[in-house]
Enzyme design. Structure first.
Site, PDB file in Angstrom:
ATOM      1  N   SER A 101      45.938  15.572 -37.347  1.00 54.51           N
ATOM      2  CA  SER A 101      44.920  14.985 -37.984  1.00 54.51           C
ATOM      3  C   SER A 101      45.177  13.379 -38.604  1.00 54.51           C
ATOM      4  CB  SER A 101      44.211  15.668 -38.817  1.00 54.51           C
ATOM      5  OG  SER A 101      44.970  15.730 -40.102  1.00 54.51           O
TER       6      SER A 101
ATOM      7  N   LYS B  83      37.896  15.793 -46.748  1.00 52.84           N
ATOM      8  CA  LYS B  83      38.967  14.827 -46.590  1.00 52.84           C
ATOM      9  C   LYS B  83      38.296  13.650 -47.456  1.00 52.84           C
ATOM     10  CE  LYS B  83      41.695  16.257 -42.847  1.00 52.84           C
ATOM     11  NZ  LYS B  83      41.902  16.168 -41.470  1.00 52.84           N
TER      12      LYS B  83
END
Length: 817
Positions: free
Chosen positions: A663, A706
């Protein structure tokens, strides 16, 4: 390549789908009926229904899926529905084996018949005891017994009388002394004293001794006949006792034989009982007088063949499973599936320091109780218990149920019972995780032959007005089952939104009922603290906040390290070759996002990109794959005409643990492009997303956490309106961010940019377009691509000069990948 379009920050209404309370037509969940259907599991429902319906060998069911889903409720729903339509199975019993006492005989009888037979045998034994006692105490028996004994005594006495008469004719008398029979000379009817015998002449003495010797031989012959006569008496008494016992037992057992005449195995057992009673009546009754052969028997105490008590115990019936009260097929859920809890056990009794047992001490297991019905087990618990998994498989493969100790199954010899196996016919349902299912399929060759039906449970359903209405009914049902306060429309809407956040997708809802029930309980508690009767959205929000507060100490410590600048994270300004990446940490049941600084450095080299994390073995294989993809992107875009002449290094700064996942690969690429081009990146923007070799930004997981992780750092330092997070455009549908982030976006204080490519992302980070080649194959002046290409050309020229100047193309060891 087409020019990139400028990316706009997402508006608040795209940061998560919110359930409208006004769409519901109820005031509280008390107005809703219970949910009788299982939502969101059509595939699993069909599999379970098929698995329960088919009766072929090995078509048992493995229900796989997340542990928190309500798999058991769905399976129980189908199992109970099918079991209610099926008749109860046979009663299972064990009786004594009169031929091989160590191998008890198994009986299968119609429901209720086993208990009835056991009660009848108990009553019969009580009656039999009375009958036997009466028969052996009767005048007729005593007379016949006395006659046998007297006849033997008279015969013996007649022999002695004849011998005494012969002795008398020879002037001798047969005397009985404490030491036995002796012959003595007599004169005029009186025994001659010893002193007078001494006065007899030698000839008279010899004649006397000859006479005594002859009589003595006859006496010995008579005495030798006594044991034979006693045996004859015992045989006659035994025949008499057997005749009396048969007379007492036959009528009682004949009644039972007629009653159970349609069950041949029961009739055969009753015949064996009668034979054993007749043959072993003296074990049932003990002597009460001087000697066994002279007095009638009476009641006894415990015998060696029956540790549980009286020897007549072997005539009883051990009912393992009684279906007298069962109205349908049994459903058994064994929470502690040990070997003995599954397959039954043989108990022992300590007698005089020795462990002994008999068939009455055979105890049933879950397979016995579920025989003819359904057994539900947790696969993980079965596998964790020694011998249980192998025992279960062996029973299902052989379709026989053997009750034995684990030691016997391993070949460890012990003195015990070997009960006759029970025929086994049932359906087993195993609950377990997907990973466990795939591991068993791969490594256990028997698994696929036994559990041929896989019921795969989903952990989420599509979100729609219809599914939200069903979800409201599910909330109502769960609230009533848990005795919670009802939820009003705002409370239901808040639970629906939280459910979408649980699965991290605004277009899905969670069917992991464990988490939903916990949320309902906590929200109901806070409603109780406020003293209200119905749970509102405010109480649901408080339940979420309180749970977060209890769980987020590590997140606070992580934030504190950043705010105190122990961990370096910039949220303002610009830096070359430096960017904020985002990761998710999972601690127990709580996940939170954390920003990390990623840096890139470039130098003259041979086209290698060094992953420092991989070199020091802190990077996982997926992360290393992402770095190799960056090399592919650079080579494909900038190395088609000339080889890349740089070496680059990438690293997560201040990272001291393992890193995996791809990611951060887009963030690493942005940092690398910045380092090559010399264009600084905005430090007020954090980046997440993976990238492929064509520069497309791909979706990642944990997008909400996040975003929240970087937002919390920015808010603590002060929101400026320039801060934000750049996410893959394909992750927009997964957004379910907190309300405070939504409010900050609405106020223009925070931004979330969706990007589809690296070209779009670099423009957000730098304000400079990536640039597309013109008709002459050149990038526009000042674009990122032009600057990168110019820098790479410069490095290629320097490398060429270095090679021609020294005659060698050397590279420091650190330039190798």
């Amino acid at each position: 390549m087409s020019a990139t379009s400028k990316v706009s920050s997402l508006p608040p209404d795209q940061l998560g789908r919110q359930c409208d309370p006004e769409q519901f037509d109820f005031e509280t969940t008390d107005d809703l009926p219970d949910l009788t259907e299982i939502i969101g599991q059509p595939r699993a429902s069909k599999a379970v229904e098929f698995g329960l319906g088919i009766r072929g060998k090995g078509f048992h069911i493995y229900a796989l899926g997340p542990e928190a889903t309500d798999k058991q409720s769905l399976v129980r729903h189908f199992v109970e529905a099918r079991a209610s339509e099926e008749a109860p199975p046979f009663d299972l019993c064990y009786v004594h084996n009169f031929v091989e006492s160590h191998r008890p005989c198994a009986l299968q009888l119609p429901p209720g018949t086993g208990r009835e037979l056991a009660d009848d045998m108990d009553h019969c034994l009580d009656e039999l005891k009375v009958e036997l006692e009466a028969a052996f105490e009767s005048e007729e028996y005593q007379t016949r017994r006395q006659g046998v004994q007297e006849a033997a005594g008279e015969q013996h006495q007649e022999s002695l009388d004849e011998l005494a008469e012969q002795a008398k004719e020879r002037g001798l008398a047969l005397l009985r002394t404490p030491l036995g029979f002796v012959f003595a000379p007599v004169r005029e009817g009186e025994v001659i004293p010893p002193e007078e015998l001494e006065k007899l002449g030698e000839e008279d003495k010899e004649q006397l001794e000859e006479g005594i010797k002859g009589l003595q031989e006859q006496l010995q012959g008579i005495l030798r006949q006594i044991p034979r006569q006693q045996r004859e008496v015992r045989d006659q008494l035994r025949d008499l006792n057997s005749e009396v016992a048969r007379f007492a037992a036959h009528d009682l057992l004949e009644e039972l034989r007629k009653k159970y005449s349609e069950y041949p195995e029961v009739v055969a057992h009753l015949d064996a009982v009668e034979k054993d009673v007749v043959e072993n009546v003296r074990q049932l009754l003990t002597p009460v007088a001087d000697s066994e052969q002279e007095k009638p028997p009476a009641a006894s105490g415990p015998g060696p063949e029956s540790p549980a008590g009286h020897p007549s115990q072997r005539y009883r019936v051990n009912v393992l499973v009684d279906h007298t009260e069962s109205g349908s097929a049994p459903i058994v859920y064994e929470e502690n599936p040990t070997y003995q809890n599954l397959l039954g056990r043989i108990e022992y009794l300590s007698v005089m320091g020795t462990l002994v047992t008999d068939f009455t001490m055979i105890k049933p297991g879950a397979l016995h109780r579920a025989n003819g019905g359904y057994l539900i087990l947790d696969a993980r618990r079965v596998l964790l218990t020694p011998f249980a998994w192998e025992g279960l498989k062996r029973a299902l493969q052989s379709r026989e149920l053997r009750t034995e100790s684990p030691g016997e199954s391993l070949g460890l010899m012990t003195v015990s019972l070997d009960p006759e196996p029970m025929p086994l016919d049932l359906k087993v349902v195993l609950f377990g995780s997907r990973m466990l299912y795939y591991l068993l399929s791969q490594h256990d060759p028997d698994f696929q032959d036994l559990f041929k039906v896989a019921a795969d449970f989903a952990d989420e359903i599509d979100r729609s007005p219809e599914s939200e209405a069903l979800y409201a009914r599910m909330i109502a049902t769960l609230a009533r089952q848990e005795s919670l306060r009802p939820f009003d429309r705002t409370g239901v809407a808040a639970v629906v939104d939280r459910s979408a956040r649980m699965v991290g997708d605004s277009e899905k809802l969670s069917v992991r009922t464990r988490g939903v029930v916990d949320l309902l309980r906590e929200a109901s508690y806070w409603a109780g603290e406020d003293g209200v009767d119905a749970v509102t959205g405010t109480h649901v929000a408080r339940a979420v906040d309180e749970w977060t507060y209890r769980s987020d100490r590590m997140r606070e410590l992580s934030q504190e390290q950043i705010l105190r600048e122990t961990v370096y994270i910039d949220t303002e300004g610009e830096r070359i070759g430096q960017i904020n990446g985002l990761s998710v940490l999972q601690l127990g049941g709580f996940a939170f996002g954390r920003p990390s600084r990623i840096t890139a450095r470039v130098r003259l080299g041979s086209g290698h990109v060094i992953d420092i994390e991989r070199e020091v073995e802190l990077g996982g294989p997926i992360h290393s794959k992402g770095v190799f993809i960056l090399s592919g992107f650079l080579g494909g875009r900038y190395g088609s005409e000339r080889p890349l002449s740089l070496s680059a290094s990438l690293v997560f700064e201040q990272s001291y643990g393992g890193i995996d996942g791809d990611s951060a690969s887009s963030a690493e690429l942005y940092a690398l492009l910045s380092a090559i081009s010399g264009v600084p990146l905005a430090q007020s923007i954090a980046v997440t997303g993976s990238v492929n070799q064509h520069g497309q930004v791909q979706p990642i997981g944990g997008v909400n956490e996040k975003i929240e992780g970087f937002f919390d750092v920015c808010r603590a330092r002060g929101l400026t309106g320039h801060q934000g997070v750049m996410i893959p455009a394909s992750n927009v549908k997964h957004l379910m961010v907190r309300d405070d982030i939504r409010e900050a976006v609405a106020a223009g204080q925070f931004n979330i940019w969706p990007v589809r490519s690296v070209d779009q992302g670099i423009e957000v980070l730098t304000g400079i377009p990536m640039g597309a080649r013109d008709e002459d194959g050149q990038y526009p002046q000042g674009t990122i691509n032009q600057r990168v290409e110019a820098r790479l050309t410069e490095l290629a020229e320097k490398r060429k000069e270095f090679a021609t100047g020294d005659g060698a193309d050397r590279e420091s060891p650190e330039d190798g990948s």
